[in-house]
Design an enzyme around this catalytic site. Structure first.
Site, PDB file in Angstrom:
ATOM      1  N   HIS A 174       0.804  -1.045  -0.241  1.00  0.00           N
ATOM      2  CA  HIS A 174       0.120   0.024  -0.046  1.00  0.00           C
ATOM      3  C   HIS A 174       0.979   1.343   0.085  1.00  0.00           C
ATOM      4  CE1 HIS A 174      -2.552   2.902   2.336  1.00  0.00           C
ATOM      5  NE2 HIS A 174      -3.216   2.776   1.325  1.00  0.00           N
ATOM      6  N   GLU A 210       0.641  -0.666  -4.743  1.00  0.00           N
ATOM      7  CA  GLU A 210      -0.409   0.511  -5.142  1.00  0.00           C
ATOM      8  C   GLU A 210       0.287   1.876  -4.956  1.00  0.00           C
ATOM      9  OE1 GLU A 210      -4.201   2.815  -2.996  1.00  0.00           O
ATOM     10  OE2 GLU A 210      -1.849   2.469  -2.340  1.00  0.00           O
ATOM     11  N   ASP A 252      -0.092   6.096  -5.790  1.00  0.00           N
ATOM     12  CA  ASP A 252      -1.050   6.803  -5.749  1.00  0.00           C
ATOM     13  C   ASP A 252      -0.544   8.221  -6.699  1.00  0.00           C
ATOM     14  OD1 ASP A 252      -2.753   6.360  -3.272  1.00  0.00           O
ATOM     15  OD2 ASP A 252      -0.656   6.620  -2.218  1.00  0.00           O
ATOM     16  N   HIS A 278       0.192  10.710  -1.839  1.00  0.00           N
ATOM     17  CA  HIS A 278      -1.206  10.332  -1.151  1.00  0.00           C
ATOM     18  C   HIS A 278      -1.786  11.601  -0.178  1.00  0.00           C
ATOM     19  CE1 HIS A 278      -4.069   8.766   1.776  1.00  0.00           C
ATOM     20  NE2 HIS A 278      -4.183   7.510   0.922  1.00  0.00           N
TER      21      HIS A 278
END
Length: 276
Positions: free
Chosen positions: A5, A25, A27, A41
């Site tokens: 993440h 992941e 952003d 993020h």
């Protein structure tokens, strides 16, 4: 899939892979006109994480391409899937279509390098709201007249991450030009600071497993507590997004799971619905 993440610094790519992730992941932040600008993020994010790590978009995509291109000295075979968490809420909705086109160009020329041989990881475009669906529509239409349409058809999938109504999600995906089970991932979750039930995950799994469903894969975010991971696996998810990939890797080795699950490799198609 163990989905690392909030991987927004170049050095975090290897960091999360070394901890056991086979997916990350990222952003993606956009400027006010909807052009991808940097990885970021922002606050709030997860407990025990720094929310403000960032890279210029071109630098990060260049490093990501290297990490997923066989033959490159920086190639990591473990990295099979990249989820782009597209922060499309920061610009006017009228720019959504143009933004999708711009991101398609970035993927074609900076990630795939205009070649079938670079940037082999599968990609999931994850949008925060259903009414941003024109981004997906534009991304797909960019490749309608492109010699790289085969890469779109082979390597790109779709997700809406806002925990909205799944019946409506199906309708909106169809409006974006995505057919039922056409590379559809369905996420559910919340920040790791808050406990969340698995009710919606179980509903998504039921749709995935239905003969008339629209979902290929289901993932849960963002967890790392042993009990939460165990519960998610028992709910039959396909992926877990986490800040601590090593925890998920260790849970998968437990007697309760080692014969039921294994870590996905590049040979495993993320667009195929797994049947036990």
């Amino acid at each position: 899939w163990i989905m690392g993440h909030m991987v927004n610094k170049i050095e975090q790519i290897n960091e999360f892979l070394d901890l056991g992730a086979n997916s990350i992941e990222v952003d993606i932040a956009f400027d006010e006109l909807g052009y991808p600008e940097y990885t970021y993020h922002g606050v709030p994010c997860d407990c025990k994480r720094y929310c403000t790590k960032s890279e210029k978009i071109d630098d990060f995509i260049e490093a990501l391409s290297a990490a997923t291109t066989p033959g490159n000295p920086k190639f990591r075979k473990e990295l099979t899937l990249v989820v782009f968490d597209l922060k499309t809420g920061g610009f006017d909705a009228s720019r959504m279509y143009k933004s999708g086109k711009a991101f398609a160009e970035l993927i074609q020329f900076s990630y795939w390098k205009g070649s079938d041989d670079a940037g082999r990881a599968y990609i999931v475009l994850s949008l925060p709201k259903l009414d941003h669906y024109e981004f997906i529509k534009a991304f797909r239409e960019h490749f309608d007249t492109s010699t790289f349409k085969n890469l779109l058809e082979e390597r790109v999938g779709y997700d809406f991450s806002g925990n909205e109504d799944m019946g409506l999600t199906r309708v909106v995906l169809n409006k974006a030009g995505v057919n039922d089970r056409e590379h559809v991932w369905q996420g559910d979750g919340i920040t790791n600071c808050i406990l969340r039930s698995l009710d919606r995950v179980k509903a998504a799994v039921a749709i995935r497993d239905s003969a008339t469903g629209y979902i290929n894969k289901v993932y849960f975010w963002t967890i790392q507590a042993y009990s939460s991971v165990s519960d998610a696996l028992n709910a039959e998810v396909d992926g877990i997004m986490t800040n601590e990939p090593d925890v998920i890797a260790n849970v998968l080795k437990e007697d309760a799971f080692k014969d039921r699950f294994r870590l996905a490799t590049y040979r495993d198609n993320p667009w195929e619905t797994f049947k036990r």
